[in-house]
Design a protein around this motif. Sequence first.
Motif, PDB file in Angstrom:
ATOM      1  N   ILE A   1       0.823  -1.213   0.000  1.00 54.84           N
ATOM      2  CA  ILE A   1       0.000   0.000   0.000  1.00 54.84           C
ATOM      3  C   ILE A   1       0.853   1.258   0.000  1.00 54.84           C
ATOM      4  O   ILE A   1       1.998   1.254   0.468  1.00 54.84           O
ATOM      5  N   ASP A   2       0.298   2.319  -0.539  1.00 55.07           N
ATOM      6  CA  ASP A   2       0.933   3.635  -0.536  1.00 55.07           C
ATOM      7  C   ASP A   2      -0.099   4.655  -0.062  1.00 55.07           C
ATOM      8  O   ASP A   2      -1.155   4.798  -0.676  1.00 55.07           O
ATOM      9  N   ILE A   3       0.208   5.325   1.047  1.00 56.60           N
ATOM     10  CA  ILE A   3      -0.710   6.331   1.598  1.00 56.60           C
ATOM     11  C   ILE A   3      -0.407   7.684   0.952  1.00 56.60           C
ATOM     12  O   ILE A   3       0.730   8.154   0.983  1.00 56.60           O
ATOM     13  N   LYS A   4      -1.408   8.287   0.380  1.00 55.10           N
ATOM     14  CA  LYS A   4      -1.222   9.546  -0.347  1.00 55.10           C
ATOM     15  C   LYS A   4      -0.913  10.693   0.619  1.00 55.10           C
ATOM     16  O   LYS A   4      -1.687  10.985   1.517  1.00 55.10           O
ATOM     17  N   GLY A   5       0.252  11.328   0.425  1.00 53.72           N
ATOM     18  CA  GLY A   5       0.627  12.508   1.207  1.00 53.72           C
ATOM     19  C   GLY A   5       0.508  12.307   2.707  1.00 53.72           C
ATOM     20  O   GLY A   5      -0.048  13.161   3.397  1.00 53.72           O
ATOM     21  N   PHE A   6       1.056  11.203   3.208  1.00 57.21           N
ATOM     22  CA  PHE A   6       0.828  10.846   4.610  1.00 57.21           C
ATOM     23  C   PHE A   6       1.238  11.963   5.574  1.00 57.21           C
ATOM     24  O   PHE A   6       0.442  12.421   6.396  1.00 57.21           O
TER      25      PHE A   6
ATOM     26  N   LYS B   1      -0.378   3.518  -6.915  1.00 55.68           N
ATOM     27  CA  LYS B   1       0.838   2.898  -6.387  1.00 55.68           C
ATOM     28  C   LYS B   1       0.560   1.711  -5.465  1.00 55.68           C
ATOM     29  O   LYS B   1       1.489   0.998  -5.091  1.00 55.68           O
ATOM     30  N   THR B   2      -0.682   1.536  -5.068  1.00 54.30           N
ATOM     31  CA  THR B   2      -1.061   0.391  -4.237  1.00 54.30           C
ATOM     32  C   THR B   2      -1.343  -0.802  -5.152  1.00 54.30           C
ATOM     33  O   THR B   2      -2.127  -0.683  -6.099  1.00 54.30           O
ATOM     34  N   LYS B   3      -0.685  -1.925  -4.877  1.00 50.47           N
ATOM     35  CA  LYS B   3      -0.892  -3.067  -5.773  1.00 50.47           C
ATOM     36  C   LYS B   3      -0.806  -4.392  -5.024  1.00 50.47           C
ATOM     37  O   LYS B   3      -0.235  -4.481  -3.918  1.00 50.47           O
ATOM     38  N   ILE B   4      -1.379  -5.410  -5.656  1.00 52.37           N
ATOM     39  CA  ILE B   4      -1.353  -6.774  -5.129  1.00 52.37           C
ATOM     40  C   ILE B   4      -0.372  -7.581  -5.973  1.00 52.37           C
ATOM     41  O   ILE B   4      -0.454  -7.575  -7.209  1.00 52.37           O
TER      42      ILE B   4
END
Length: 428
Positions: free
Chosen positions: A150-155, A277-280
């Motif tokens: 996972i990628d958190i947007k602008g964390f 950017k979130t992928k399995i």
Amino acid sequence: MGWLFTNKTKLEDKKHIPDFNISKQSVYDAYVLVKANKWAAGIDNQTIESFEKDLESNLYKIWNRMSSWCYFPSAVKAVEIPKWNGKTRILWIPTVSDRIAQMVVRLYFEPQVEKYFHEDSYWYRPNKSAIQALWVARRRCWNYDWVLDIDIKGFFDNIDHELVMKAVKKHTNEKWIIMYIERWLKAPMQINEWKEPKQIQRTKWTPQGWVISPVLANLFLHYALDKWMTLYYPAIPFERYADDCIYHCRTEAQAEKLRTEIINRLKKVWLELNLDKTKITYCKDGNRKGKYENEHFDFLWFTFMSRWARSIRWWLFTSFLPAVSNKAKKHIKQTIKSWKIYKKTGSSIEDIAKEINPTLNWWINYFGSYYKSELNDTLRYLNILLMRWARKKYKKYNRSYKKAWKLIQAISQREPTLFAHWNMYWTT
């Protein structure tokens, strides 16, 4: 320098009698820790060197103000730093005094929350490291077929202040810790717009570059994700390094369901996933058959994918393993290029080695921890620049690439430990 600021402690004005139990030693310890890191100057343009010119007085001011309710942070300075892809990102730089004051709070507050953090949270924690996170991820990829990356947007730009303070208050009753963390969160950020400084207030952010940010970010994500995973998905292991998280699943369906649940969970804490950017990923190896859209993922500058490996008996087989990513290779090569070694004709080769070996050692120790051979082509570029340096420094090698190359090779054979990467290999 003896016991710090002892001759500055005459508190004749009762209004300045300390109300908080902040020791002078903690302020000094904080200064030592801040000094150990290289920082740019804040909005006051004060460097650690200029701060040290009146060290005793400056440390006393921090201690006295923090102990007397009256420490107020300065605005945070925006500094653009280059990214691996040629773009820039903003790093928010506090003043030297603010960094030391934040470190004081961190020294008191971090031990109070550290014991509650999840064992698979690795970022900026005592006895935890990125290498450990990679080792655990590698082992789990052998046992679980699927990974949700996972990628958190602008964390860091979107951490909600109210939720952060709610978590802080849950773990401490110290009014001064709560007060100063809240003041730092409310501190304005200063940017230069058309060469004129402009200050902006924020209700959501925990800037990268702050001393206190790692603790606050870990605390926020502990409740936003880690503890939530422990309660609702205890059978799904994960590794988290700051906001970089990977989850190990048994099936693709399980990974897809978890992705949906994490999206919904993050909405409740005012965050969202970057779906691009979130992928399995399918962790394909010699025993896992089939063909899938994603069969590799990046984590902590390493790419996990199917690679050749050798067994204890030296049999070749295919395993799912990490190695330095192409993004990291590009960053390393750009950094080497930025050194402009070929222009350092006034320096000896020993001087150049002394200057760059600390960085080379860090790269080799970190990126060479798995599949070290993947670094060879990237670090070979440094040998090419050393050859260019030899051609510029010595006239007799100016017109001959071959002779300059043989010179560098001869030096490497005579002094194989001169450059850190020469210890790894020498190839022509």
